[in-house]
Design an enzyme around this catalytic site. Sequence first.
Site, mmCIF file in Angstrom:
data_model
loop_
_atom_site.group_PDB
_atom_site.id
_atom_site.type_symbol
_atom_site.label_atom_id
_atom_site.label_comp_id
_atom_site.label_asym_id
_atom_site.label_seq_id
_atom_site.Cartn_x
_atom_site.Cartn_y
_atom_site.Cartn_z
ATOM 1 N N HIS A 116 10.654 -6.113 4.978
ATOM 2 C CA HIS A 116 11.783 -5.447 5.634
ATOM 3 C C HIS A 116 11.609 -5.338 7.153
ATOM 4 O O HIS A 116 12.557 -5.036 7.863
ATOM 5 C CB HIS A 116 12.057 -4.076 5.006
ATOM 6 C CG HIS A 116 11.080 -3.004 5.352
ATOM 7 N ND1 HIS A 116 10.062 -2.614 4.515
ATOM 8 C CD2 HIS A 116 10.962 -2.218 6.440
ATOM 9 C CE1 HIS A 116 9.378 -1.633 5.070
ATOM 10 N NE2 HIS A 116 9.906 -1.371 6.242
ATOM 11 N N ASP A 146 8.132 -6.697 -1.166
ATOM 12 C CA ASP A 146 8.267 -6.287 0.239
ATOM 13 C C ASP A 146 7.092 -6.805 1.063
ATOM 14 O O ASP A 146 6.515 -6.080 1.870
ATOM 15 C CB ASP A 146 8.387 -4.764 0.369
ATOM 16 C CG ASP A 146 8.906 -4.348 1.747
ATOM 17 O OD1 ASP A 146 9.459 -5.209 2.451
ATOM 18 O OD2 ASP A 146 8.752 -3.168 2.105
ATOM 19 N N SER A 222 5.426 0.499 9.112
ATOM 20 C CA SER A 222 5.667 -0.505 8.081
ATOM 21 C C SER A 222 4.810 -1.738 8.299
ATOM 22 O O SER A 222 4.793 -2.318 9.375
ATOM 23 C CB SER A 222 7.130 -0.937 8.095
ATOM 24 O OG SER A 222 7.918 -0.096 7.322
#
Length: 484
Positions: A116, A146, A222
């Site tokens: 993402h 992911d 992230s």
Amino acid sequence: MSRSSVRLLACSVLIGLAAAGGVQAQTPAAASATSLPDFTGIVQQNAAAVVHVEAKYNGRRQPRAMPGVPGGDDQAEILRRFFGMPAMPSPEEQKHTSLGSGFIISGDGYILTNNHVVDHADEVTVRLQDRRTLTAKVVGTDPQYDIALLKVSTKGTLPAVRIGESQSLKPGQWVLAIGSPFGFDYTVTQGIVSAVGRNLGGGDQPYTSFIQTDVPINRGNSGGPLFNLQGQVVGVNSQIYSNTGGYLGVAFSIPIDVAMNAVEQIKAKGFVTRGQLGVMVQGVSDDMVKVYKLDRGVGAAVTQVSPDSGAEKAGIQAGDIILKYNGETIDQPGDLPPLVGLTKPGTRVPVEVLRNGKHETLQVTVGTAPRDPDAVAPDGSAPVQTSGSQALGLTVGPISADDRKQMGLRAGEGVQVTDISGEAAAQAGLRAGDVILRVDQHAVGSVADFRAATKDVKAGSTVLLLVRRGEQSSFIGITVPEGK
């Protein structure tokens, strides 16, 4: 847990929040400094292998919408001006920029981050600790896990992390994160493992059993690494549980075992395959406990079995309660998909079920789950059978047997779009996962057919494609731009 409560952590704004990890309640005398770990050695050994990731979009695509923090863009701009963050994009630039973290997994330049963070980006760069900025190639991605694998080229060998294993993690163990929350590079936070094997529900990565921690991480963390006390990476920081967009004490990381499984598959064949059992399951309700005369409501109750699946062929039936899969206990439905997903298709595994009060063990040959249509495959650098027309701006590959079945296609019919690289194809509405059945008047059933049908395409010409999406087919015309 509602899907809206779990936040992905790519960052495009400022302001930070940090909280120290907890320890067991002790008297002041017992809680001495000598009883707490010293993380400085881990940071010194690994910080150089952590990178800041920046993904840019040219306007045709937008970075995935991220939840805001109190104050929004105005407050972010005030902080940017007063505290001087030249690396952070302006509010206008933020609309076309996604920031995150990553870490170098090998000295030849392979970098692991979240999908993402770089999802459909037009340009990806990474910044090293020595302030060098390098252009990164997206080797491949897997949205289901992911995970995104990047590659940079530079002289010499880059510093790399040591990869640990996540299966032995236990609640209460200390862990450490390094990343770029809100663009503040090389921020170090610590905490403990709060839980393992945490499933976030069918809509949020059903194939991942997350590591839950109380390590303070925020948007921009992230893709960053989660370390154990041995300085080994045990997880990839991915999501937080929040209704404000900021850290509220609950964070989730992808187990490194799962991430590296995806990495090796992407390197080897350009995409990730997962096992498929061929059942729909639900929790064992109180009513089922009463009717089936069970001691407790554990396991995964089978509600539907797919025709011709490995489960059906092995004799699994609706009403069975799956108690074990390949020797692993199934306490709840969410325990099953991650185990099946990591099983190599074609593997024969024992599945223990409860049927009519009796335990039975059935041998199931695991099938292949449909590939994620949003996954990005490599452009030929990895040994995967794909081909494409540079003029059309798309790449195609063969269709899996399961995808053919779901779309009602016959063997030898169509090729699947694996990547959209050109503006004309994107504007025409083509997507990764679409199936091309015809090119002009030519039926295509293989990559070779597609290559032959498109080899003479010239700039300015229009190509008519018959495209299947789901159960619907339609003609889509692509006009090749001049100068291509």
